[in-house]
Scaffold this active site. Structure first.
Site, PDB file in Angstrom:
ATOM      1  N   LYS A   1       3.520 -73.733  -0.842  1.00 62.20           N
ATOM      2  CA  LYS A   1       2.331 -74.501  -0.490  1.00 62.20           C
ATOM      3  C   LYS A   1       2.758 -75.943  -0.288  1.00 62.20           C
ATOM      4  O   LYS A   1       3.261 -76.582  -1.213  1.00 62.20           O
ATOM      5  CB  LYS A   1       1.269 -74.391  -1.587  1.00 62.20           C
ATOM      6  CG  LYS A   1      -0.038 -75.113  -1.275  1.00 62.20           C
ATOM      7  CD  LYS A   1      -1.119 -74.751  -2.282  1.00 62.20           C
ATOM      8  CE  LYS A   1      -2.419 -75.502  -2.006  1.00 62.20           C
ATOM      9  NZ  LYS A   1      -3.519 -75.075  -2.899  1.00 62.20           N
TER      10      LYS A   1
ATOM     11  N   GLU B   1       4.586 -75.093  -5.100  1.00 60.64           N
ATOM     12  CA  GLU B   1       3.772 -76.173  -4.520  1.00 60.64           C
ATOM     13  C   GLU B   1       4.402 -77.533  -4.812  1.00 60.64           C
ATOM     14  O   GLU B   1       3.954 -78.254  -5.700  1.00 60.64           O
ATOM     15  CB  GLU B   1       2.332 -76.135  -5.047  1.00 60.64           C
ATOM     16  CG  GLU B   1       1.444 -77.151  -4.327  1.00 60.64           C
ATOM     17  CD  GLU B   1       0.018 -77.201  -4.854  1.00 60.64           C
ATOM     18  OE1 GLU B   1      -0.801 -77.922  -4.255  1.00 60.64           O
ATOM     19  OE2 GLU B   1      -0.279 -76.532  -5.868  1.00 60.64           O
TER      20      GLU B   1
END
Length: 296
Positions: free
Chosen positions: A214, A177
């Site tokens: 992500k 992420e």
């Protein structure tokens, strides 16, 4: 190796990821939004009991099903808690058919070179081993990019892949992420640098395991199409990043193949005083809107 049934569902199933991973620093704000202010608890233990009760209410809701939700991301403290006499990860998969993920990062370092890398994760391999034993499928680890600074972005992505190698070795699927701040004045340029670096390091990733990424919903529609198609990518998911739910859904729907992994945008409007009927109806409306944007 990851569970083959879960991996196949994660890679090709329709739906989105529910981010239920508020940690110690974000829990007071999450509880306040839920209608529980700090006067209701005196200790961290009481605070975490209250947030677990809120998460349990979400997870056990009849609106929270595998028909629209592929997975759910949990906070580390949730590993040792139960729902209806089962560990939360076991409950998610065994009862709900929803894939359990675990947030493993320990927060962010001070900003440098336009980015905030992750803090070091102490006893990482022990944590990953415990997660696998508790039925966790994958992990999520967050860092933040504030500016289109090439050296900073390379640093963040390199750190993400270093952690990912440990996760893969533990038989889990890492969700990298590297969030791009939606308020960054050069957000689109930062996303360009980020994608180039992600693709480069994917090509160099040892072994054959797959990772997920992500990302912040990109400025340019369809921007991550080639990342989504990369053979070492299991899935690309998107965070809401501070957009409200309607705006996040509108941006997401412009990106085929990109699915949501929303937290605040998912839980917005849910409060402790609501009746079960009102709570479930509000959650159902939220889930349906995010699901529709994720399959657009």
């Amino acid at each position: 190796m990851p569970d083959a049934t879960q991996l196949a569902r994660f890679e090709s199933g329709q739906g989105f990821i529910a981010a239920l991973d508020q940690s110690g620093g974000s829990t007071p704000k999450a509880l306040a939004l839920y209608g529980i202010d700090e006067s209701r608890y005196a200790t961290d233990a009481e605070m975490f009991d209250l947030i677990h009760a809120a998460r349990t209410r979400v997870i056990t809701s009849p609106a929270f099903t595998s028909e629209r939700i592929l997975g759910a991301i949990l906070f580390e403290g949730t590993l040792d808690r139960e729902i209806d006499g089962q560990g939360v990860a076991e409950y998610l998969w065994g009862v709900k058919g929803i894939i359990p993920f675990l947030k493993i990062d320990k927060g962010l370092e001070t900003e440098r070179d336009g980015v905030q890398p992750m803090r070091e994760i102490p006893d990482l391999d022990a944590l990953l081993s415990r997660a696998a034993e508790r039925g966790i499928f994958g992990t999520k680890e967050r860092s933040v990019i504030h500016a289109a600074h090439p050296a900073g972005i390379e640093l963040v992505v390199t750190q993400q892949f270093r952690i990912a190698e440990h996760v893969l070795a533990a038989g889990l699927v890492p969700v990298l992420e590297p969030e791009v701040d939606i308020h960054a004045p050069d957000k689109a340029a930062a996303e360009e640098l980020l994608k180039v670096e992600l693709l480069r390091q994917l090509d160099d990733l040892p072994g054959s395991g797959k990772v997920a990424v992500k990302v912040t919903i990109p400025t340019v529609a369809g921007f991550y199409t080639n990342l989504i198609a990369h053979p070492r990518i299991a899935r690309v998911v998107a965070l809401s990043g501070g957009y409200d739910r309607d705006e996040a859904n509108q941006w997401l729907a412009r990106n085929p193949g990109l699915i949501a992994s929303f937290s605040r945008a998912l839980l917005d409007g849910l409060t402790a005083p609501q009746s079960e009927e009102e709570f479930d109806r509000t959650l159902d409306t939220s889930i349906e809107s995010i699901y529709r944007a994720s399959i657009a």
